[in-house]
Structures are given as C-alpha cells and as structure tokens.
Design a protein around this motif. Structure first.
Motif, PDB file in Angstrom:
ATOM      1  N   VAL A 109       0.867  -1.184   0.000  1.00 23.85           N
ATOM      2  CA  VAL A 109       0.000   0.000   0.000  1.00 23.85           C
ATOM      3  C   VAL A 109       0.898   1.227   0.000  1.00 23.85           C
ATOM      4  CG1 VAL A 109      -1.718   1.337   1.270  1.00 23.85           C
ATOM      5  CG2 VAL A 109      -1.881  -1.164   1.190  1.00 23.85           C
ATOM      6  N   ALA A 110       0.786   2.042  -1.025  1.00 23.02           N
ATOM      7  CA  ALA A 110       1.628   3.239  -1.134  1.00 23.02           C
ATOM      8  C   ALA A 110       0.904   4.451  -0.573  1.00 23.02           C
ATOM      9  CB  ALA A 110       2.011   3.489  -2.587  1.00 23.02           C
ATOM     10  N   TYR A 111       1.691   5.370  -0.032  1.00 25.78           N
ATOM     11  CA  TYR A 111       1.135   6.608   0.535  1.00 25.78           C
ATOM     12  C   TYR A 111       2.011   7.756   0.090  1.00 25.78           C
ATOM     13  CZ  TYR A 111      -0.954   9.849   3.894  1.00 25.78           C
ATOM     14  OH  TYR A 111      -1.619  10.907   4.472  1.00 25.78           O
ATOM     15  N   MET A 112       1.402   8.766  -0.540  1.00 25.30           N
ATOM     16  CA  MET A 112       2.144   9.953  -0.951  1.00 25.30           C
ATOM     17  C   MET A 112       1.422  11.175  -0.416  1.00 25.30           C
ATOM     18  SD  MET A 112       3.520  11.069  -4.717  1.00 25.30           S
ATOM     19  CE  MET A 112       4.649  12.454  -4.915  1.00 25.30           C
ATOM     20  N   GLY A 113       1.947  11.730   0.656  1.00 22.38           N
ATOM     21  CA  GLY A 113       1.310  12.878   1.278  1.00 22.38           C
ATOM     22  C   GLY A 113       2.206  13.522   2.309  1.00 22.38           C
ATOM     23  N   GLU A 114       1.844  14.736   2.669  1.00 25.57           N
ATOM     24  CA  GLU A 114       2.602  15.448   3.703  1.00 25.57           C
ATOM     25  C   GLU A 114       2.298  14.839   5.068  1.00 25.57           C
ATOM     26  OE1 GLU A 114       4.730  17.347   2.650  1.00 25.57           O
ATOM     27  OE2 GLU A 114       4.059  18.220   0.767  1.00 25.57           O
TER      28      GLU A 114
ATOM     29  N   SER B 242       7.400  -1.514  -6.362  1.00 24.31           N
ATOM     30  CA  SER B 242       6.851  -2.048  -5.108  1.00 24.31           C
ATOM     31  C   SER B 242       5.660  -2.967  -5.349  1.00 24.31           C
ATOM     32  CB  SER B 242       6.413  -0.905  -4.194  1.00 24.31           C
ATOM     33  OG  SER B 242       5.324  -0.186  -4.770  1.00 24.31           O
ATOM     34  N   GLY B 243       5.039  -2.856  -6.537  1.00 28.30           N
ATOM     35  CA  GLY B 243       3.847  -3.648  -6.825  1.00 28.30           C
ATOM     36  C   GLY B 243       2.646  -3.205  -6.015  1.00 28.30           C
ATOM     37  N   ALA B 244       2.589  -1.923  -5.684  1.00 31.07           N
ATOM     38  CA  ALA B 244       1.509  -1.411  -4.833  1.00 31.07           C
ATOM     39  C   ALA B 244       0.148  -1.740  -5.436  1.00 31.07           C
ATOM     40  CB  ALA B 244       1.670   0.094  -4.667  1.00 31.07           C
TER      41      ALA B 244
ATOM     42  N   ARG C 143       0.108  -1.739 -10.971  1.00 33.33           N
ATOM     43  CA  ARG C 143      -0.875  -2.753 -10.597  1.00 33.33           C
ATOM     44  C   ARG C 143      -1.919  -2.208  -9.627  1.00 33.33           C
ATOM     45  NH1 ARG C 143       1.195  -6.433  -7.440  1.00 33.33           N
ATOM     46  NH2 ARG C 143      -0.266  -8.075  -8.027  1.00 33.33           N
ATOM     47  N   ILE C 144      -1.962  -0.891  -9.484  1.00 35.32           N
ATOM     48  CA  ILE C 144      -2.824  -0.279  -8.476  1.00 35.32           C
ATOM     49  C   ILE C 144      -4.295  -0.456  -8.845  1.00 35.32           C
ATOM     50  CG2 ILE C 144      -3.475   1.910  -7.418  1.00 35.32           C
ATOM     51  CD1 ILE C 144      -0.524   2.711  -7.666  1.00 35.32           C
TER      52      ILE C 144
END
Length: 506
Positions: free
Chosen positions: A57-62, A100-102, A123-124
C-alpha cells in the motif's frame, strides 16, 4: 493477539493510555484512543478494498494523522507500507509504484498529476484521497466516518515485512529496502534507550515522515513510548520556534540546515526554548557555528550515523561527548554493533580506516526483488556492508572518513551521483560528466556537474537544469554546471572525483 508486529501498538496504547494526546496537528489534538479507533476503521476500509497480508500500500502525502493511521492500518493487516517521497518527479514516482507492486495508493490531492502515470502503468487497483477528497470523490474523512469499526487483524511476526523504503541507488534507479516489523521495533527501542525517550516527552516533527529517519527514529519511538508528537506538514523556522514555546516541546530532530535556519531566524533570541531537552541531528556533522549558537542557549546535540538499510540508526554520539569527540558519529546503538573491515574482509585494528560494517536486529533483510544487490550488501557472516569508510578510535567511537559510494547529502537528502549522471549523459552536446558534492553553508553540500562537451556545443547550468527538471526531484538538480576540457581519470579510465572535489571545493 495474533499480531506481534507494529499492528499491535495502537490497540495496546488504547488500553494503556486512551486519553493521552498522541498527536497535535493543525490546531487539533488526537488521543491514543481516537488514533487507535481511526486506525481500526482504516484497516477495515483497506480490507474491504481487497488488501491482504503481503500486499503493498503506497502513501504519498505530507505529514498528517492519516500517514500514521495508514502505516499502522497496513501493519494490522500484514500489508506492506510504501511511503513515497513527495519531492520525487513523476518518473521517479512511477518507478516506486511499479517496483513495489503497490495494489492501493493513498495520496494528497495536490499530488494527483504526479502519480497519474504510475497509477496507469502499475498494478494499483484502488486510489484513495486524503482529507476531504475532490469534487465527487470522497476522501478519507468521509470514508472513515462510514467505515466499519471492526478491528481487522492478521497473524504477523517480527520477521514479516512492514515497509519498503526507497533509497537512491548507486547505479541509478532507486532500490526498495525491505524493513521488517522487527527492524522498526528495534530501531525504536534503540532510540528509547540511547535518547532517553519518555512518555512525558513532546516531540516536534518538522521533517517529512516518508524519510526513514523521521519515521524510524522520530515517530515510532514516540508512539511506542506513549509520548506526544506535534505533527507539522512542513518546516518553517518561525512557526517551529512558536510551536516549541507553545507546546513546551522537549524533543526536536533535524539536519544541520534545520538547526541553522532556526538559529538564524529573528525570533530565535526571544523564543523560550527552556523546555528543549533532546536535540538529535543526522545527515552530517553539526558545524561549529551551530554548536556554539545552541550551546549559548544551554542546548546540546545528539548526533548519529545510519542509512535506510539500518532503519536507519547505526550509531549515536551523546551530548556530553559533542566536544571531546568532535567529528565522531558516536558509539553503536544499544542493540546494534559496528566493526571495520579491510578490502579482504578482515577486521582491522582501532584507528585504521576500512569499510564500516553493521549488524543488529535493526538491519534490513534485503532489497525488494533485487537478489544480487542484496547478496552484495552483506558479508559471508551476515554483516551489512555500508559502503562507507571510517575507523573506530581507542574508545570505540566511530569516525567517518569518506564515502565509497560518493553519495552527496544536501540538506538531509541523499543524492547518488550515478542517477544524475545517467540523465546528464543523454543531453545533446555533453561528452562526459561527473557529479560531485561541493560544500555549501546552508545545505551542507550541493551537487555540481562537471562536464566535457562536444565541439561547438553550448552547455549551461540553466540548460542542464531545464532538461532534468520534472524528471528528477529538484534537490537533485545540479546547482552549478562547470565545463572543463578533460575529466581527470585513473589508468583504468575511472573519473577521479576526489581530484574534482579538491579543485571545486575551495
């Protein structure tokens, strides 16, 4: 409880200190009880979207409570948390998401354009927005208010992967360091022991949590101990000083640039800093000017050395040794060991320079899907080869001598020259390039590109930066491009970067 990893932390904190303030963010407080409840809801939401043990599970945030919730929700499910550096350019983001294959991505709305290509190519299966979301697209605030309160849990051991943290590779592409639940637990324990973290501490978090230092040595020990964290989206010196005074902050971590900007701010002299008891600094040694400015206020630093692969702490220098061991990175952390080896792998005597090798439960197991790189990173008896040169003095204190990997540390950000060089080499008119770190008063060091050009070609700093802008994170862009006639090389043809550093660092 089947979960023996980070996924058990929030439920245990809810039992032990439900009413204690865990987070202060954007003018509001979040107790441990509320943080645990929201984590449960998020883990249930992720489960409903098909996330199972082992999924990324990817997370992109402040920095935000949602970052913390996502990390622990993943841990409850046995999923693998992949924090994405918000400063990366779109191609770099795409690489992280694909490699990462998120299966699911959570991101702040402002990063929608930057993640778009990676989402499309990867693959999200699901994309969620933080906060209020977007018109017609509910964000986590709404989704969590409607989510089940049931506690989704999985059987997790300390040996299971907890996170993949991407570190710039020496050969160009970023590598994903797989950190286990045990790695992150032990690095938190190292900090609690060596930095005396206590439940009454209040830590100001001004560094981005996607950095392993902020995560492993900042947030995790504070939350494990049940202390309070004042969470900031970013760093602004004047605001940070005001928060220290307002919340009686006891703990602060950063890089030398952070501390310099605080000391240089007009409000420095008038701000009440009497609550500050624990200052930690990484990235590079603290310059004398900064040491003096803080010691004049009765404040002292812990310094240290580490890398993503060690989660990241390897050594720490206690404040009482700042002067007597000036220039040292300190002793190995309590549950970590450090040794020095020569080019044959044999141990060397005290005071002799060799490669720094590290062992301990905080040392990662390997790089994601890079078996050869993982094998090369370890000795035959299981010690991690740092790629850095140093020596241990008679008392066992580590001193860093040089970097085998030529890594540049600019404002706390790691820059690997090979990644930048590969792209500059593709620019029309350039026939050769070496990227080096040049000392900088504000950032510690900054990248310069030293290039040779083809006949009749015109290459400028502006033209090179324009070509790289949007492809690389801006902190990786060379601050200066110098054209020379020939790059100095060894007999085997390798560029002598030490010669270039000596020439341009005067």
């Amino acid at each position: 409880m089947h979960n023996h990893g980070l996924g058990s932390w929030m439920s245990k904190r809810r039992l032990k200190s439900p009413d204690k303030v865990a987070l202060v963010f954007d003018g509001r407080t979040v107790t441990y009880g509320r943080l645990a409840d929201d984590t449960d809801r998020l883990s249930a939401l992720l489960w409903s979207r098909g996330i199972r043990k082992g999924d990324a599970v990817a997370y992109m945030g402040e920095n935000s409570p949602e970052f913390i919730q996502t990390m622990f929700a993943c841990a409850q499910l046995g999923a693998v948390f992949v924090p994405v550096n918000t400063r990366l350019a779109p191609p770099e983001v795409s690489h992280v998401l694909a490699d990462s294959g998120a299966r699911l991505l959570i991101h702040d709305l402002e990063f929608a354009a930057r993640v778009a290509n990676g989402v499309e190519a990867g693959r999200i299966a699901h994309v969620l927005l933080t906060g209020d979301g977007a018109p017609g697209i509910p964000g986590l605030d709404t989704l969590l208010s409607e989510a089940s309160r049931g506690h989704a849990d999985a059987a997790v051991t300390l040996d299971d992967p907890a996170a993949i943290i991407y570190t710039s590779g020496t050969t160009g592409r970023a590598k994903g360091a797989v950190l286990t639940h045990g790695n992150l637990t032990w690095v938190a324990l190292n900090c609690i022991v060596d930095y005396d973290v206590v439940s009454t501490d209040t830590a100001l978090m001004i560094s981005p949590l996607f950095h392993v230092a902020s995560l492993g040595m900042g947030a995790l020990p504070v939350l494990l101990k049940g202390a309070t964290m004042v969470l900031e989206k970013g760093f602004e010196a004047g605001r940070a000083l005001a928060l220290i005074e307002e919340h009686h902050v006891t703990m602060l971590s950063g890089v030398p640039t952070t501390y310099q900007l605080l000391a240089d701010h007009p409000a420095w002299a008038e701000t009440d800093l009497s609550s500050l008891a624990k200052l930690t600094c990484g990235g590079s040694a603290v310059p004398h000017r900064i040491l003096n400015a803080y010691e004049d206020r009765g404040l002292h630093f812990s310094q240290g050395y580490g890398m993503t692969e060690t989660s990241p702490g390897a050594t720490s220098l206690s404040p009482d040794k700042t002067r007597s061991k000036q220039g040292s990175a300190g002793l190995a952390h309590f549950f970590t060991d450090v040794r020095i080896a020569d080019e044959t792998g044999a141990m060397v005597s005290r005071g002799t320079v060799g490669e720094i090798e590290i062992s301990g439960p905080n040392v990662f197991r390997g790089y994601h899907n890079l078996h050869e790189a993982t094998a090369q990173a370890f000795t035959s008896d299981g010690w991690f080869r740092s790629g850095d040169l140093g020596y241990l003095d008679a008392d066992g204190y580590l001193f860093i001598s040089d970097r085998l990997k030529d890594m540049i540390i600019s404002g706390g950000e790691n820059i690997y020259p090979a990644e930048v060089e590969n792209l500059i080499n593709d620019i029309e008119g350039i026939s050769g390039v070496a990227v080096i770190g040049v000392p900088d008063e504000r950032w510690g060091e900054v990248p310069w590109a030293v290039v040779t050009v083809r006949e009749d070609a015109t290459v400028t700093t502006e033209s090179v930066r324009a070509k790289l802008d949007g492809v690389l994170a801006r902190y990786k862009l060379p601050k200066n491009v110098v054209v020379i006639e020939d790059l100095p090389r060894t007999a085997s043809g390798k560029i002598r970067k030490a010669d270039l550093r000596a020439r341009f660092s005067r």
